[in-house]
Design a protein around this motif. Structure first.
Motif, PDB file in Angstrom:
ATOM      1  N   GLY A 198       0.806  -1.221   0.000  1.00  0.00           N
ATOM      2  CA  GLY A 198       0.000   0.000   0.000  1.00  0.00           C
ATOM      3  C   GLY A 198       0.837   1.269   0.000  1.00  0.00           C
ATOM      4  O   GLY A 198       0.429   2.295  -0.554  1.00  0.00           O
ATOM      5  N   THR A 199       2.003   1.203   0.617  1.00  0.00           N
ATOM      6  CA  THR A 199       2.882   2.368   0.639  1.00  0.00           C
ATOM      7  C   THR A 199       3.377   2.670  -0.780  1.00  0.00           C
ATOM      8  O   THR A 199       3.369   3.819  -1.226  1.00  0.00           O
ATOM      9  CB  THR A 199       4.086   2.116   1.586  1.00  0.00           C
ATOM     10  N   SER A 259      -4.016  -1.505   0.277  1.00  0.00           N
ATOM     11  CA  SER A 259      -2.997  -2.418   0.790  1.00  0.00           C
ATOM     12  C   SER A 259      -3.633  -3.776   1.036  1.00  0.00           C
ATOM     13  O   SER A 259      -4.777  -3.855   1.483  1.00  0.00           O
ATOM     14  CB  SER A 259      -2.459  -1.874   2.117  1.00  0.00           C
ATOM     15  N   LYS A 298      -5.331  -6.382   6.822  1.00  0.00           N
ATOM     16  CA  LYS A 298      -6.314  -5.489   6.184  1.00  0.00           C
ATOM     17  C   LYS A 298      -7.573  -6.275   5.840  1.00  0.00           C
ATOM     18  O   LYS A 298      -7.560  -7.508   5.827  1.00  0.00           O
ATOM     19  CB  LYS A 298      -5.707  -4.839   4.929  1.00  0.00           C
TER      20      LYS A 298
HETATM   21  C1  LIG Z   1      -1.727  -0.186   5.945  1.00  0.00           C
HETATM   22  C2  LIG Z   1      -1.779   1.208   5.504  1.00  0.00           C
HETATM   23  C3  LIG Z   1      -0.915   1.711   4.527  1.00  0.00           C
HETATM   24  C4  LIG Z   1       0.287   0.970   3.993  1.00  0.00           C
HETATM   25  O1  LIG Z   1       0.093  -0.280   3.519  1.00  0.00           O
HETATM   26  P1  LIG Z   1       1.330  -1.300   3.405  1.00  0.00           P
HETATM   27  O2  LIG Z   1       0.794  -2.361   2.509  1.00  0.00           O
HETATM   28  O3  LIG Z   1       1.617  -1.792   4.785  1.00  0.00           O
HETATM   29  O4  LIG Z   1       2.470  -0.583   2.806  1.00  0.00           O
HETATM   30  C5  LIG Z   1      -1.095   3.014   4.086  1.00  0.00           C
HETATM   31  N1  LIG Z   1      -2.051   3.793   4.597  1.00  0.00           N
HETATM   32  C6  LIG Z   1      -2.882   3.363   5.564  1.00  0.00           C
HETATM   33  C7  LIG Z   1      -3.931   4.291   6.076  1.00  0.00           C
HETATM   34  C8  LIG Z   1      -2.774   2.067   6.058  1.00  0.00           C
HETATM   35  O5  LIG Z   1      -3.595   1.661   7.020  1.00  0.00           O
END
Ligand SMILES: *Cc1c(COP(=O)(O)O)cnc(C)c1O
Length: 375
Positions: free
Chosen positions: A60-61, A186, A191
Protein backbone atom coordinates in the motif's frame (compact mmCIF):
# COMPACT_ATOMS: atom_id res chain seq x y z
CA UNK A 1 -9.33 -16.99 26.47
CA UNK A 2 -6.81 -15.48 24.14
CA UNK A 3 -8.43 -13.09 21.67
CA UNK A 4 -6.20 -11.61 18.96
CA UNK A 5 -6.86 -8.29 17.16
CA UNK A 6 -7.18 -10.31 13.93
CA UNK A 7 -7.76 -14.07 13.61
CA UNK A 8 -5.95 -14.99 10.40
CA UNK A 9 -5.83 -18.68 11.34
CA UNK A 10 -9.59 -19.03 11.80
CA UNK A 11 -10.36 -17.35 8.49
CA UNK A 12 -7.78 -19.47 6.64
CA UNK A 13 -9.28 -22.70 8.00
CA UNK A 14 -12.63 -21.82 6.42
CA UNK A 15 -11.12 -21.14 2.99
CA UNK A 16 -8.25 -23.62 3.18
CA UNK A 17 -9.27 -26.03 0.41
CA UNK A 18 -9.77 -23.29 -2.16
CA UNK A 19 -6.70 -21.30 -1.16
CA UNK A 20 -4.41 -24.35 -1.09
CA UNK A 21 -5.64 -25.36 -4.56
CA UNK A 22 -4.93 -21.91 -6.01
CA UNK A 23 -1.47 -21.71 -4.41
CA UNK A 24 -0.69 -25.19 -5.77
CA UNK A 25 -1.67 -24.05 -9.28
CA UNK A 26 0.94 -21.29 -9.11
CA UNK A 27 3.56 -23.77 -7.86
CA UNK A 28 2.69 -26.25 -10.62
CA UNK A 29 3.17 -23.62 -13.33
CA UNK A 30 6.04 -21.72 -11.63
CA UNK A 31 4.67 -18.45 -12.98
CA UNK A 32 5.60 -16.51 -9.89
CA UNK A 33 5.92 -13.04 -11.40
CA UNK A 34 3.06 -11.47 -13.34
CA UNK A 35 1.45 -14.87 -13.80
CA UNK A 36 -2.18 -15.39 -14.85
CA UNK A 37 -3.36 -15.14 -11.21
CA UNK A 38 -2.20 -11.51 -11.08
CA UNK A 39 -4.17 -10.44 -14.13
CA UNK A 40 -7.21 -12.43 -13.11
CA UNK A 41 -7.28 -10.94 -9.65
CA UNK A 42 -6.74 -7.39 -10.97
CA UNK A 43 -9.58 -7.84 -13.42
CA UNK A 44 -11.91 -9.30 -10.76
CA UNK A 45 -11.08 -6.46 -8.39
CA UNK A 46 -11.76 -3.89 -11.13
CA UNK A 47 -15.23 -5.40 -11.68
CA UNK A 48 -15.96 -5.53 -7.97
CA UNK A 49 -14.99 -1.88 -7.50
CA UNK A 50 -16.46 -0.59 -10.72
CA UNK A 51 -13.05 0.87 -11.56
CA UNK A 52 -11.72 0.94 -15.11
CA UNK A 53 -8.13 0.11 -14.17
CA UNK A 54 -6.54 -1.80 -11.30
CA UNK A 55 -2.75 -1.80 -11.20
CA UNK A 56 -1.37 -4.33 -8.72
CA UNK A 57 1.79 -3.43 -6.83
CA UNK A 58 3.92 -4.61 -3.94
CA UNK A 59 2.23 -2.89 -0.98
CA UNK A 60 0.00 0.00 0.00
CA UNK A 61 2.88 2.37 0.64
CA UNK A 62 4.19 1.79 -2.89
CA UNK A 63 0.67 2.36 -4.23
CA UNK A 64 0.70 5.87 -2.76
CA UNK A 65 4.23 6.55 -3.98
CA UNK A 66 3.51 5.33 -7.51
CA UNK A 67 0.38 7.47 -7.68
CA UNK A 68 2.35 10.58 -6.76
CA UNK A 69 5.18 9.71 -9.18
CA UNK A 70 2.73 9.17 -12.02
CA UNK A 71 1.15 12.57 -11.39
CA UNK A 72 4.61 14.07 -11.85
CA UNK A 73 4.43 16.10 -8.67
CA UNK A 74 7.57 18.20 -8.26
CA UNK A 75 9.75 18.72 -5.17
CA UNK A 76 8.44 21.60 -3.09
CA UNK A 77 4.86 21.16 -4.21
CA UNK A 78 2.37 20.64 -1.41
CA UNK A 79 0.18 17.66 -0.67
CA UNK A 80 -2.51 17.99 1.98
CA UNK A 81 -3.29 15.03 4.20
CA UNK A 82 -4.53 14.18 7.69
CA UNK A 83 -2.31 14.21 10.75
CA UNK A 84 -4.27 11.30 12.24
CA UNK A 85 -3.26 8.30 10.14
CA UNK A 86 -0.65 5.61 9.63
CA UNK A 87 2.74 7.05 8.72
CA UNK A 88 2.82 5.68 5.13
CA UNK A 89 0.54 8.44 3.89
CA UNK A 90 2.98 11.22 4.78
CA UNK A 91 6.12 9.13 4.36
CA UNK A 92 5.89 8.89 0.58
CA UNK A 93 5.10 12.60 0.29
CA UNK A 94 8.29 13.37 2.20
CA UNK A 95 10.36 10.75 0.32
CA UNK A 96 9.47 12.34 -3.01
CA UNK A 97 10.63 15.74 -1.77
CA UNK A 98 7.07 17.02 -1.71
CA UNK A 99 5.88 19.04 1.25
CA UNK A 100 3.33 17.28 3.47
CA UNK A 101 0.73 19.77 4.65
CA UNK A 102 -1.06 18.26 7.61
CA UNK A 103 -4.56 19.12 8.73
CA UNK A 104 -6.80 18.14 11.63
CA UNK A 105 -9.65 15.64 11.68
CA UNK A 106 -13.31 15.75 12.67
CA UNK A 107 -13.97 14.68 16.22
CA UNK A 108 -16.86 12.32 15.44
CA UNK A 109 -15.64 10.31 12.42
CA UNK A 110 -11.91 10.94 12.97
CA UNK A 111 -11.64 11.55 9.22
CA UNK A 112 -9.97 14.55 7.55
CA UNK A 113 -11.81 17.85 8.06
CA UNK A 114 -12.81 19.35 4.66
CA UNK A 115 -12.88 22.88 6.09
CA UNK A 116 -9.30 22.41 7.32
CA UNK A 117 -8.29 21.29 3.82
CA UNK A 118 -9.79 24.44 2.37
CA UNK A 119 -7.85 26.60 4.83
CA UNK A 120 -4.56 24.85 4.06
CA UNK A 121 -4.58 25.46 0.30
CA UNK A 122 -1.79 27.66 -1.11
CA UNK A 123 -0.61 28.32 -4.68
CA UNK A 124 1.80 25.37 -4.25
CA UNK A 125 -0.91 22.84 -3.36
CA UNK A 126 -1.16 20.09 -5.96
CA UNK A 127 -3.00 17.20 -4.32
CA UNK A 128 -5.18 16.06 -1.44
CA UNK A 129 -4.79 12.61 0.12
CA UNK A 130 -7.84 11.76 2.20
CA UNK A 131 -7.50 8.59 4.26
CA UNK A 132 -10.69 6.58 4.75
CA UNK A 133 -9.78 5.89 8.35
CA UNK A 134 -10.77 2.71 10.19
CA UNK A 135 -13.20 1.66 7.43
CA UNK A 136 -15.46 4.60 6.61
CA UNK A 137 -15.11 7.19 3.87
CA UNK A 138 -14.06 10.78 4.37
CA UNK A 139 -16.50 13.41 3.07
CA UNK A 140 -15.82 13.00 -0.64
CA UNK A 141 -18.61 15.36 -1.82
CA UNK A 142 -16.78 18.21 -0.08
CA UNK A 143 -13.28 17.03 -0.94
CA UNK A 144 -14.03 16.61 -4.65
CA UNK A 145 -15.71 20.04 -4.74
CA UNK A 146 -12.63 21.67 -3.16
CA UNK A 147 -10.36 19.79 -5.57
CA UNK A 148 -12.34 20.88 -8.58
CA UNK A 149 -12.44 24.48 -7.46
CA UNK A 150 -8.65 24.58 -7.00
CA UNK A 151 -7.64 22.11 -9.76
CA UNK A 152 -6.10 19.59 -7.37
CA UNK A 153 -5.57 15.85 -7.68
CA UNK A 154 -7.29 13.60 -5.16
CA UNK A 155 -5.52 10.37 -4.18
CA UNK A 156 -7.64 8.26 -1.83
CA UNK A 157 -5.72 6.24 0.72
CA UNK A 158 -8.15 3.35 0.83
CA UNK A 159 -5.95 0.88 2.72
CA UNK A 160 -8.55 0.64 5.49
CA UNK A 161 -11.89 0.91 3.69
CA UNK A 162 -11.87 -1.44 0.73
CA UNK A 163 -15.45 -2.48 -0.03
CA UNK A 164 -17.07 0.52 1.68
CA UNK A 165 -19.76 2.32 -0.33
CA UNK A 166 -20.00 6.09 -0.57
CA UNK A 167 -23.34 7.77 -1.29
CA UNK A 168 -23.13 11.17 -2.96
CA UNK A 169 -25.55 14.02 -2.24
CA UNK A 170 -27.29 13.25 -5.54
CA UNK A 171 -27.97 9.69 -4.38
CA UNK A 172 -25.47 7.85 -6.59
CA UNK A 173 -23.00 5.49 -4.94
CA UNK A 174 -19.41 4.51 -5.61
CA UNK A 175 -16.94 2.22 -3.92
CA UNK A 176 -14.35 3.82 -1.68
CA UNK A 177 -11.14 4.39 -3.63
CA UNK A 178 -12.88 5.00 -6.97
CA UNK A 179 -14.06 8.55 -6.31
CA UNK A 180 -10.86 10.58 -6.57
CA UNK A 181 -8.45 10.56 -9.52
CA UNK A 182 -6.55 7.65 -8.02
CA UNK A 183 -7.27 5.20 -5.19
CA UNK A 184 -4.66 3.19 -3.32
CA UNK A 185 -5.02 0.10 -1.19
CA UNK A 186 -3.00 -2.42 0.79
CA UNK A 187 -3.34 -6.19 1.06
CA UNK A 188 -1.25 -6.40 4.24
CA UNK A 189 -2.47 -9.57 6.01
CA UNK A 190 -4.51 -7.76 8.65
CA UNK A 191 -6.31 -5.49 6.18
CA UNK A 192 -9.94 -6.30 5.29
CA UNK A 193 -8.78 -7.95 2.07
CA UNK A 194 -5.52 -9.39 3.30
CA UNK A 195 -2.92 -11.50 1.49
CA UNK A 196 -0.48 -13.85 3.21
CA UNK A 197 2.35 -11.42 2.74
CA UNK A 198 2.61 -7.94 1.30
CA UNK A 199 0.54 -6.61 -1.57
CA UNK A 200 -1.16 -3.49 -2.84
CA UNK A 201 -3.10 -1.99 -5.72
CA UNK A 202 -3.90 1.31 -7.37
CA UNK A 203 -7.23 2.14 -9.03
CA UNK A 204 -8.19 4.76 -11.57
CA UNK A 205 -10.75 5.45 -14.27
CA UNK A 206 -8.29 7.62 -16.20
CA UNK A 207 -6.60 5.79 -19.10
CA UNK A 208 -3.55 8.05 -19.20
CA UNK A 209 -2.91 7.92 -15.48
CA UNK A 210 -3.30 4.13 -15.59
CA UNK A 211 -0.77 3.82 -18.36
CA UNK A 212 1.70 6.07 -16.56
CA UNK A 213 1.31 4.07 -13.33
CA UNK A 214 1.88 0.78 -15.19
CA UNK A 215 5.10 2.29 -16.49
CA UNK A 216 6.19 3.58 -13.07
CA UNK A 217 5.70 0.21 -11.30
CA UNK A 218 7.78 -1.41 -14.03
CA UNK A 219 11.05 0.55 -13.75
CA UNK A 220 9.74 3.44 -15.85
CA UNK A 221 9.76 1.10 -18.83
CA UNK A 222 7.24 0.83 -21.62
CA UNK A 223 9.32 -0.91 -24.26
CA UNK A 224 11.60 -3.51 -22.67
CA UNK A 225 14.96 -2.05 -21.58
CA UNK A 226 14.03 1.45 -22.75
CA UNK A 227 13.46 3.64 -19.70
CA UNK A 228 11.56 6.83 -20.42
CA UNK A 229 10.93 7.66 -16.76
CA UNK A 230 12.48 6.99 -13.39
CA UNK A 231 10.36 4.23 -11.95
CA UNK A 232 10.34 1.61 -9.23
CA UNK A 233 10.02 -2.16 -9.07
CA UNK A 234 6.68 -2.83 -7.44
CA UNK A 235 4.79 -6.04 -8.19
CA UNK A 236 2.10 -8.16 -6.57
CA UNK A 237 3.45 -11.70 -6.67
CA UNK A 238 1.39 -14.50 -8.20
CA UNK A 239 0.98 -16.50 -4.98
CA UNK A 240 -0.47 -13.48 -3.19
CA UNK A 241 -2.74 -12.76 -6.16
CA UNK A 242 -3.98 -16.38 -6.10
CA UNK A 243 -4.89 -16.03 -2.42
CA UNK A 244 -6.58 -12.67 -2.96
CA UNK A 245 -8.57 -14.06 -5.88
CA UNK A 246 -10.11 -16.62 -3.52
CA UNK A 247 -10.79 -14.07 -0.81
CA UNK A 248 -12.27 -11.26 -2.94
CA UNK A 249 -15.72 -12.90 -3.42
CA UNK A 250 -15.97 -13.10 0.39
CA UNK A 251 -15.11 -9.46 1.02
CA UNK A 252 -18.72 -8.34 1.52
CA UNK A 253 -19.31 -11.23 3.92
CA UNK A 254 -16.18 -10.22 5.80
CA UNK A 255 -17.63 -6.70 6.13
CA UNK A 256 -20.93 -8.15 7.41
CA UNK A 257 -19.10 -10.19 10.05
CA UNK A 258 -17.13 -7.11 11.13
CA UNK A 259 -20.35 -5.09 11.32
CA UNK A 260 -21.96 -7.80 13.45
CA UNK A 261 -19.13 -7.49 15.98
CA UNK A 262 -19.24 -3.67 15.82
CA UNK A 263 -22.99 -3.68 16.51
CA UNK A 264 -22.51 -6.03 19.42
CA UNK A 265 -19.92 -3.66 20.89
CA UNK A 266 -22.08 -0.57 20.19
CA UNK A 267 -25.06 -2.08 21.99
CA UNK A 268 -23.02 -3.22 24.96
CA UNK A 269 -21.44 0.22 25.45
CA UNK A 270 -24.53 2.29 24.55
CA UNK A 271 -25.33 3.29 28.13
CA UNK A 272 -21.80 3.89 29.32
CA UNK A 273 -21.03 7.62 29.50
CA UNK A 274 -17.29 7.05 29.65
CA UNK A 275 -17.19 5.33 26.26
CA UNK A 276 -17.93 6.99 22.94
CA UNK A 277 -18.66 4.35 20.31
CA UNK A 278 -17.75 4.88 16.63
CA UNK A 279 -19.84 7.41 14.71
CA UNK A 280 -20.55 6.55 11.08
CA UNK A 281 -21.23 9.48 8.74
CA UNK A 282 -24.52 9.40 6.81
CA UNK A 283 -22.80 9.33 3.39
CA UNK A 284 -20.78 6.15 3.93
CA UNK A 285 -21.09 2.66 5.20
CA UNK A 286 -18.45 1.25 7.49
CA UNK A 287 -16.36 -1.88 6.94
CA UNK A 288 -14.74 -1.65 10.40
CA UNK A 289 -11.10 -2.20 9.62
CA UNK A 290 -10.74 -1.09 13.23
CA UNK A 291 -13.29 -0.76 16.00
CA UNK A 292 -12.11 2.32 17.85
CA UNK A 293 -13.60 3.76 21.03
CA UNK A 294 -12.94 7.20 22.43
CA UNK A 295 -12.57 7.07 26.19
CA UNK A 296 -13.93 9.87 28.31
CA UNK A 297 -12.19 10.13 31.66
CA UNK A 298 -10.89 6.55 31.70
CA UNK A 299 -7.32 5.54 32.59
CA UNK A 300 -6.38 4.14 29.19
CA UNK A 301 -3.12 2.52 30.29
CA UNK A 302 -5.03 0.83 33.10
CA UNK A 303 -7.72 -0.43 30.73
CA UNK A 304 -5.11 -1.74 28.30
CA UNK A 305 -3.39 -3.65 31.08
CA UNK A 306 -6.71 -4.97 32.43
CA UNK A 307 -7.63 -6.32 28.97
CA UNK A 308 -4.17 -7.70 28.21
CA UNK A 309 -4.12 -9.52 31.57
CA UNK A 310 -7.33 -11.28 30.48
CA UNK A 311 -5.86 -12.28 27.12
CA UNK A 312 -7.81 -9.65 25.17
CA UNK A 313 -5.63 -7.95 22.57
CA UNK A 314 -6.08 -4.22 22.19
CA UNK A 315 -4.22 -1.39 20.51
CA UNK A 316 -3.96 2.35 20.18
CA UNK A 317 -4.31 3.61 16.60
CA UNK A 318 -2.60 6.05 16.67
CA UNK A 319 -0.76 7.09 19.82
CA UNK A 320 1.10 10.01 18.19
CA UNK A 321 -0.30 12.17 15.35
CA UNK A 322 2.05 12.70 12.43
CA UNK A 323 2.92 16.29 13.35
CA UNK A 324 4.26 15.09 16.72
CA UNK A 325 6.38 12.26 15.29
CA UNK A 326 10.10 12.84 15.75
CA UNK A 327 10.97 12.36 12.08
CA UNK A 328 8.22 14.74 10.95
CA UNK A 329 8.70 17.52 13.49
CA UNK A 330 8.33 20.81 11.69
CA UNK A 331 8.27 24.36 12.99
CA UNK A 332 4.99 24.89 11.15
CA UNK A 333 3.28 22.55 13.61
CA UNK A 334 3.77 23.08 17.33
CA UNK A 335 2.08 20.97 20.01
CA UNK A 336 -1.53 22.03 20.08
CA UNK A 337 -1.59 22.71 16.32
CA UNK A 338 -4.20 20.00 15.76
CA UNK A 339 -6.20 19.75 18.98
CA UNK A 340 -8.71 17.17 17.78
CA UNK A 341 -6.08 14.69 16.62
CA UNK A 342 -4.05 15.27 19.77
CA UNK A 343 -7.07 14.64 21.97
CA UNK A 344 -8.01 11.51 20.01
CA UNK A 345 -4.47 10.15 20.21
CA UNK A 346 -4.63 10.42 23.99
CA UNK A 347 -8.06 8.78 24.32
CA UNK A 348 -8.66 6.16 21.62
CA UNK A 349 -8.47 2.42 22.06
CA UNK A 350 -9.21 -0.26 19.46
CA UNK A 351 -10.73 -3.62 20.34
CA UNK A 352 -10.37 -6.91 18.46
CA UNK A 353 -12.38 -6.88 15.24
CA UNK A 354 -12.27 -9.56 12.59
CA UNK A 355 -14.41 -12.08 10.77
CA UNK A 356 -14.21 -14.89 13.33
CA UNK A 357 -15.37 -13.31 16.60
CA UNK A 358 -17.98 -15.38 18.49
CA UNK A 359 -20.75 -14.07 20.75
CA UNK A 360 -18.96 -15.70 23.65
CA UNK A 361 -15.78 -13.76 22.88
CA UNK A 362 -17.69 -10.52 22.31
CA UNK A 363 -19.46 -10.91 25.65
CA UNK A 364 -16.17 -11.58 27.41
CA UNK A 365 -14.58 -8.51 25.81
CA UNK A 366 -17.46 -6.13 26.52
CA UNK A 367 -17.92 -7.43 30.09
CA UNK A 368 -14.20 -6.98 30.70
CA UNK A 369 -14.16 -3.41 29.33
CA UNK A 370 -17.20 -2.41 31.39
CA UNK A 371 -15.83 -4.07 34.51
CA UNK A 372 -12.82 -1.73 34.38
CA UNK A 373 -14.53 1.41 33.12
CA UNK A 374 -17.43 1.33 35.57
CA UNK A 375 -15.52 0.28 38.65
C1 LIG B 1 -1.73 -0.19 5.94
C2 LIG B 1 -1.78 1.21 5.50
C3 LIG B 1 -0.91 1.71 4.53
C4 LIG B 1 0.29 0.97 3.99
O1 LIG B 1 0.09 -0.28 3.52
P1 LIG B 1 1.33 -1.30 3.40
O2 LIG B 1 0.79 -2.36 2.51
O3 LIG B 1 1.62 -1.79 4.78
O4 LIG B 1 2.47 -0.58 2.81
C5 LIG B 1 -1.10 3.01 4.09
N1 LIG B 1 -2.05 3.79 4.60
C6 LIG B 1 -2.88 3.36 5.56
C7 LIG B 1 -3.93 4.29 6.08
C8 LIG B 1 -2.77 2.07 6.06
O5 LIG B 1 -3.59 1.66 7.02
Amino acid sequence: MNIPMVDLQGQYRKLKTEIDTEIQKVLDTSSYINGPAVNEFASNLASYLGAKHVIPCANGTDALQVAMMALDLKPGEEVITTTFTFIATAEVIALLGLTPVLVDVLEDTMNIDPEAIRNAITPKTKAIVPVHLFGQCANMDEIMAIAEEHQLFVIEDNAQAIGANYTFKNGTTKKAGTIGHIGCTSFFPSKNLGAYGDGGAIFTNDDQMAEQMRIVVNHGMNVRYYHDFIGVNSRLDSIQAAILKVKLPHLDDFARARNYAANYYNNAFANCEKIITPVTATFTDHVFHQYTLVLNGVDRDGLQKHLSDKGISNAVYYPVPLHQQKAYRDERYQDGAFPVAEKLSANVISLPIHTELTDEQLKFITDSVLEFVEK
